[in-house]
Design an enzyme around this catalytic site. Structure first.
Site, PDB file in Angstrom:
ATOM      1  N   GLU A 241     -12.698  -2.105   1.296  1.00  0.00           N
ATOM      2  CA  GLU A 241     -11.844  -2.702   0.278  1.00  0.00           C
ATOM      3  C   GLU A 241     -11.811  -4.228   0.428  1.00  0.00           C
ATOM      4  O   GLU A 241     -11.943  -4.972  -0.544  1.00  0.00           O
ATOM      5  CB  GLU A 241     -10.424  -2.131   0.375  1.00  0.00           C
ATOM      6  CG  GLU A 241      -9.524  -2.496  -0.780  1.00  0.00           C
ATOM      7  CD  GLU A 241      -8.201  -1.752  -0.743  1.00  0.00           C
ATOM      8  OE1 GLU A 241      -7.318  -2.100  -1.553  1.00  0.00           O
ATOM      9  OE2 GLU A 241      -8.036  -0.836   0.088  1.00  0.00           O
ATOM     10  N   GLY A 271      -0.037  -2.515  -3.464  1.00  0.00           N
ATOM     11  CA  GLY A 271       1.267  -1.875  -3.311  1.00  0.00           C
ATOM     12  C   GLY A 271       1.424  -1.196  -1.973  1.00  0.00           C
ATOM     13  O   GLY A 271       2.503  -1.213  -1.377  1.00  0.00           O
ATOM     14  N   GLY A 272       0.326  -0.581  -1.463  1.00  0.00           N
ATOM     15  CA  GLY A 272       0.419   0.152  -0.210  1.00  0.00           C
ATOM     16  C   GLY A 272      -0.216  -0.536   0.978  1.00  0.00           C
ATOM     17  O   GLY A 272       0.130  -0.241   2.126  1.00  0.00           O
ATOM     18  N   SER A 273      -1.179  -1.448   0.741  1.00  0.00           N
ATOM     19  CA  SER A 273      -1.869  -2.113   1.842  1.00  0.00           C
ATOM     20  C   SER A 273      -2.189  -3.553   1.468  1.00  0.00           C
ATOM     21  O   SER A 273      -2.108  -3.946   0.299  1.00  0.00           O
ATOM     22  CB  SER A 273      -3.159  -1.360   2.197  1.00  0.00           C
ATOM     23  OG  SER A 273      -4.064  -1.398   1.109  1.00  0.00           O
TER      24      SER A 273
END
Length: 497
Positions: A241, A271-273
């Site tokens: 990513e 949002g998560g990482s």
């Protein structure tokens, strides 16, 4: 009668000279634009500017010479994933393009013809699913294709919100595929690959629930008329990513074509990482980093050794819950999670990843920047590794929620983005937290978000106050995300290790 004839001949002579002068003026500025004077050019590059006939050649031979210098003959800039023809990237040294190791769909690049082809990449994030439809043009099978344009669309919530209802998750993808069918010509459907890569939202789910969602999406893809490659629906690891986002940004800014090999770092806040990726200048940075934080990648006959890491649970929405003490907590039906980062009278149910939490300000307590900073510190301090070089003068592109929150707080303009220093973000965070009532209408979480971003940059990554960040949503009209890099990886295989 001699005088009128002489006058007429003189008028024709003057008009012809004027037209020739205007034509030469246009040609001069059309072929030698300002930026050419400072660019290096490859000797064997293909001409990217449209052919324009020489207006001077059509002028009568007896017309006097016009006092405009003839344009210097300059080799043009090669097309290589160039998003908009008007923007010129630095020219590369002559190179042989990397060999395609993956078999592309039939009809990818027939010899001797101009090939137009498409790629459809789904970004299944924690807060939404996005579709990127790329149109490429390849004029020569031995040259890299050119990125002609991108169509982008998003739906909310993300796939992870459908963990208990996978069929609806599949429908959200089916909705986006309809856009792809309208965008890609029907005769290209069977040759156009569709790929979905999920990120932190699904990485945070239990494995069985994530697998069920992916299986549902694969079924939706199989129903479609598009080309479905093997492993077309997967969860992308955090390393890829970050690396592919770095490829996208440096590709679009032209740094991958620069003879100096200077590049920019990237900061992506989802949002998560959250991810950090850059090309180290010092060997010490690589030696001092954990071995899992170093990635090797082959691109344009160069091997890049990148510093990269993805912090799962440190994305903006996950960090909110961690600050509140709600991430991974039990008793969600009756517990209320409070924070001094929120307005005192604020109380609301918040849903993330398909789970709902009761959150609130502290009605009888204190609120403000200092108290908030201490709260978010526990989500960052000692968790985020500080690479040696970020204390230097490297430039980083920051996007996703870095960009969104800077816009919402008034730090930058939405239409243009902007360059800021870390100290500017800190100053704006203090302002937002000390005037929560004023900013509550924009977002009751704005104080928490801006403080977290400040803490992440300073206490987490270790950036100095003077570190320059380029906040951007797009570069040359293309989204700053890993999606373009992932599409490029599919067609060219970057061999990320």
């Amino acid at each position: 009668m001699a005088a009128p004839s002489l006058l007429l001949a003189l008028s024709v002579w003057l008009v012809a000279g004027s037209l020739t002068a205007e034509a030469t003026y246009y040609r001069h500025h059309r072929y030698v634009p300002h930026f050419y004077r400072y660019r290096e050019h490859a000797a064997n590059a293909e001409n990217q500017l449209p052919e324009v006939s020489n207006p001077v050649a059509a002028a009568p031979q007896h017309v006097p010479e016009v006092f405009h210098p003839a344009p210097e003959v300059i080799p043009p800039i090669p097309e290589a994933f160039h998003p908009v023809p008007e923007v010129v990237h630095p020219a590369p040294e002559p190179y042989r393009p990397p060999t395609v190791r993956r078999r592309a769909p039939d009809g990818f690049s027939p010899v001797g013809t101009v090939r137009v082809f498409y790629g459809v990449m789904f970004d299944a994030g924690s807060t939404g699913t996005r579709i990127h439809i790329y149109r490429f043009v390849q004029k020569d099978p031995i040259e890299l294709p050119v990125l002609d344009n991108e169509l982008y669309h998003a739906v909310k919530p993300g796939l992870s919100a459908y963990k208990d209802n996978p069929e609806e998750g599949g429908n959200s993808v089916r909705q986006l595929l309809k856009i792809a069918k309208k965008t890609v010509p029907e005769e290209e459907w069977r040759r156009t690959p569709v790929i979905l890569k999920a990120t932190a939202g699904l990485r945070l789910l239990p494995e069985d629930k994530a697998d069920t969602l992916l299986k549902e999406v694969r079924g939706v893809f199989d129903e479609s008329p598009f080309f479905v490659p093997n492993n077309s629906v997967t969860i992308m690891n955090g390393k890829n990513e970050g690396v592919l986002a770095w490829v996208t940004v440096n590709f679009l800014t032209g740094h991958l074509y620069s003879n100096t090999r200077r590049t920019v770092g990237i900061l992506d806040l989802g949002g998560g990482s959250t991810q950090i990726t850059f090309l180290p200048k010092s060997r010490k940075t690589i030696q001092a980093a954990p071995s899992t934080y170093i990635a090797r990648m082959n691109l344009f006959n160069h091997t890049y050794q990148l510093y990269t890491h993805s912090y799962l649970g440190n994305g903006l929405y996950a960090a909110r819950l961690a600050t509140l003490g709600a991430l991974g907590a039990d008793g969600l039906d009756w517990k209320i999670f409070t924070s001094s980062c929120l307005p005192k009278k604020f109380r609301e149910d918040v849903t993330f990843g398909g789970t709902t939490y009761k959150v609130s300000g502290i009605p009888d307590g204190y609120a403000g920047y200092k108290l908030c900073y201490y709260e978010v510190m526990k989500v960052v301090k000692g968790i985020v590794h500080q690479p040696l070089e970020v204390k230097g003068s490297s430039v980083f592109y920051a996007f996703s929620y870095y960009y969104d929150r800077a816009v919402e707080s008034g730090l930058i303009d939405r239409s243009r983005g902007g360059t800021v220093e870390v100290r500017d973000i800190k100053k704006k965070a203090k302002e937002v937290c000390n005037k929560m009532t004023k900013y509550r209408a924009i977002s009751p979480f704005l104080c928490m978000d801006m403080t977290y971003i400040t803490c992440l940059l300073k206490e987490g990554f270790g950036f100095k106050d003077s570190t320059v960040l380029q906040l951007a949503k797009k570069v040359n009209n293309v989204e700053t995300s890993w999606a373009l890099g992932a599409t490029f990886d599919y067609f060219r295989n970057l061999a990320i290790e």
